[in-house]
Scaffold this active site. Sequence first.
Site, mmCIF file in Angstrom:
data_model
loop_
_atom_site.group_PDB
_atom_site.id
_atom_site.type_symbol
_atom_site.label_atom_id
_atom_site.label_comp_id
_atom_site.label_asym_id
_atom_site.label_seq_id
_atom_site.Cartn_x
_atom_site.Cartn_y
_atom_site.Cartn_z
ATOM 1 N N ARG A 62 0.834 -1.214 0.000
ATOM 2 C CA ARG A 62 0.000 0.000 0.000
ATOM 3 C C ARG A 62 0.860 1.253 0.000
ATOM 4 O O ARG A 62 0.503 2.278 -0.596
ATOM 5 C CB ARG A 62 -0.915 0.009 1.223
ATOM 6 C CG ARG A 62 -2.099 -0.936 1.144
ATOM 7 C CD ARG A 62 -2.980 -0.836 2.384
ATOM 8 N NE ARG A 62 -3.551 0.482 2.525
ATOM 9 C CZ ARG A 62 -3.497 1.212 3.639
ATOM 10 N NH1 ARG A 62 -2.858 0.752 4.711
ATOM 11 N NH2 ARG A 62 -4.071 2.395 3.692
ATOM 12 N N HIS A 66 0.245 4.259 -2.419
ATOM 13 C CA HIS A 66 -0.096 5.592 -1.925
ATOM 14 C C HIS A 66 0.951 6.626 -2.310
ATOM 15 O O HIS A 66 0.627 7.808 -2.477
ATOM 16 C CB HIS A 66 -0.268 5.545 -0.403
ATOM 17 C CG HIS A 66 -1.558 4.930 0.022
ATOM 18 N ND1 HIS A 66 -2.179 5.224 1.220
ATOM 19 C CD2 HIS A 66 -2.369 4.032 -0.592
ATOM 20 C CE1 HIS A 66 -3.308 4.534 1.319
ATOM 21 N NE2 HIS A 66 -3.436 3.797 0.236
ATOM 22 N N ASP A 67 2.179 6.198 -2.458
ATOM 23 C CA ASP A 67 3.218 7.119 -2.904
ATOM 24 C C ASP A 67 2.968 7.564 -4.343
ATOM 25 O O ASP A 67 2.987 8.752 -4.655
ATOM 26 C CB ASP A 67 4.589 6.451 -2.799
ATOM 27 C CG ASP A 67 5.730 7.382 -3.201
ATOM 28 O OD1 ASP A 67 5.717 8.549 -2.762
ATOM 29 O OD2 ASP A 67 6.618 6.951 -3.949
ATOM 30 N N GLY A 72 3.217 11.387 -7.914
ATOM 31 C CA GLY A 72 3.969 10.371 -8.632
ATOM 32 C C GLY A 72 4.851 9.567 -7.692
ATOM 33 O O GLY A 72 4.925 9.809 -6.490
ATOM 34 N N ASP A 74 7.670 9.194 -6.110
ATOM 35 C CA ASP A 74 8.854 9.991 -5.773
ATOM 36 C C ASP A 74 9.279 9.838 -4.318
ATOM 37 O O ASP A 74 10.103 10.612 -3.825
ATOM 38 C CB ASP A 74 8.596 11.472 -6.069
ATOM 39 C CG ASP A 74 7.506 12.067 -5.180
ATOM 40 O OD1 ASP A 74 6.795 11.286 -4.498
ATOM 41 O OD2 ASP A 74 7.367 13.304 -5.163
ATOM 42 N N SER A 76 7.646 10.521 -1.708
ATOM 43 C CA SER A 76 7.163 11.599 -0.838
ATOM 44 C C SER A 76 6.353 11.083 0.345
ATOM 45 O O SER A 76 6.250 11.749 1.374
ATOM 46 C CB SER A 76 6.333 12.606 -1.647
ATOM 47 O OG SER A 76 5.272 11.964 -2.330
ATOM 48 N N ASN A 94 -3.083 7.298 5.399
ATOM 49 C CA ASN A 94 -1.728 6.761 5.541
ATOM 50 C C ASN A 94 -1.346 6.412 6.980
ATOM 51 O O ASN A 94 -0.260 5.878 7.210
ATOM 52 C CB ASN A 94 -0.711 7.769 4.985
ATOM 53 C CG ASN A 94 -0.740 7.846 3.472
ATOM 54 O OD1 ASN A 94 -1.078 6.861 2.798
ATOM 55 N ND2 ASN A 94 -0.415 9.005 2.918
ATOM 56 N N HIS A 192 -6.144 -6.058 -2.487
ATOM 57 C CA HIS A 192 -6.946 -6.231 -1.273
ATOM 58 C C HIS A 192 -7.021 -7.689 -0.838
ATOM 59 O O HIS A 192 -7.685 -8.004 0.150
ATOM 60 C CB HIS A 192 -8.366 -5.689 -1.498
ATOM 61 C CG HIS A 192 -8.432 -4.201 -1.564
ATOM 62 N ND1 HIS A 192 -9.552 -3.498 -1.956
ATOM 63 C CD2 HIS A 192 -7.480 -3.258 -1.299
ATOM 64 C CE1 HIS A 192 -9.308 -2.198 -1.930
ATOM 65 N NE2 HIS A 192 -8.060 -2.031 -1.534
ATOM 66 N N ASP A 243 -9.497 -10.346 3.249
ATOM 67 C CA ASP A 243 -9.627 -11.626 2.543
ATOM 68 C C ASP A 243 -9.607 -12.722 3.607
ATOM 69 O O ASP A 243 -8.570 -13.352 3.851
ATOM 70 C CB ASP A 243 -8.470 -11.792 1.562
ATOM 71 C CG ASP A 243 -8.585 -13.029 0.692
ATOM 72 O OD1 ASP A 243 -9.525 -13.824 0.900
ATOM 73 O OD2 ASP A 243 -7.728 -13.217 -0.196
ATOM 74 N N SER A 246 -7.102 -15.996 4.299
ATOM 75 C CA SER A 246 -5.819 -15.972 3.585
ATOM 76 C C SER A 246 -5.294 -14.550 3.430
ATOM 77 O O SER A 246 -4.679 -14.213 2.427
ATOM 78 C CB SER A 246 -5.947 -16.642 2.203
ATOM 79 O OG SER A 246 -6.832 -15.914 1.369
#
Length: 324
Positions: A62, A66-67, A72, A74, A76, A94, A192, A243, A246
């Site tokens: 994730r 999320h980055d 983009g 990078d 951040s 986050n 997910h 899930d 699993s």
Amino acid sequence: MATLKFLSIFIIYFAIVLGFVNSQGVEVGFYKKTCPNVEKIVKKAVVDYVSIAPTLAAPLLRMHFHDCFVRGCDGSVLLNSTKSNQAEKDAIANLSLRGFQVIDAAKSALEKQCPGVVSCADILALVARDAVSLINGPTWQVPLGRRDGRVSILSEATTNLPTPFDNFTTLKTRFGSLGLSVKDLVVLSGGHTLGVSHCFSFGSRMYNFTGKGDMDPNMDQKYIAQLKTKCKPNDVTTTVEMDPGSFKTFDTDYYTLVSKRRGLFVSDATLLTDKQTKAYVLAQLSSSGSTFFEDFGVSMVNMGKIGVLTEKSGEIRKKCAFIN
């Protein structure tokens, strides 16, 4: 004669443009000469942590996602807040990210062997791949050459990240604006298959879907009854497996759940509302005929090219949580 001259100019111009585009991109083997052991070093860091705590794989995956969706790919999302600015890391979406110590361990090892060479953004892309692979998921070649951004703003993460409440139109717009296709959308949603979610991310589907104390008719009612035994109204602390059974293993079970209307989020359920995404979901139900593993690698590479900084843009951070 004039036509030949024009054609020659066009060919030269096309070659220059093509060369510029290629030089601005990322490529497999980017560190072949400057840090040839980069992938081995990063993988060791992932193995050291994820082999002991497999639940780290989901937040590490994730983290890369999320980055890339904010400014983009990078790095951040790795930056800490400063006195004058709250960073992406502090956005609500986050706060559940974990595994920053894995990135730091890889960076520290790389700085000892190849100081000032490998970006945190590239480390994050490699860590996501290796974390997935380590828990029985696919592997893929990761194009490298990203540089690190110097800006990280909380409000941008709040605005740009997809949410569990997004419908198909919103998701398609979000992904499309970054150059990702509808197929990338449904494939990356398959992430997910890993991890857990807080009850508040889907609580309205159980208790107050339209503001009238009702349940979401697009969610299996028997499943809602099961979830209600775990998640009480306004529960902000309890987590459940995305899930069930699993959630520590990368597999195709997510699509089985979605097909049975047992995906936790509105963003999961909405995959059945579009002809193309529904067809993909149903096509993955047979493990022997599934294309998910191969597709996931392709889509991760596509995502990893969003808004990359290369050449003289950005920087190579010495520590991933701070700009130089």
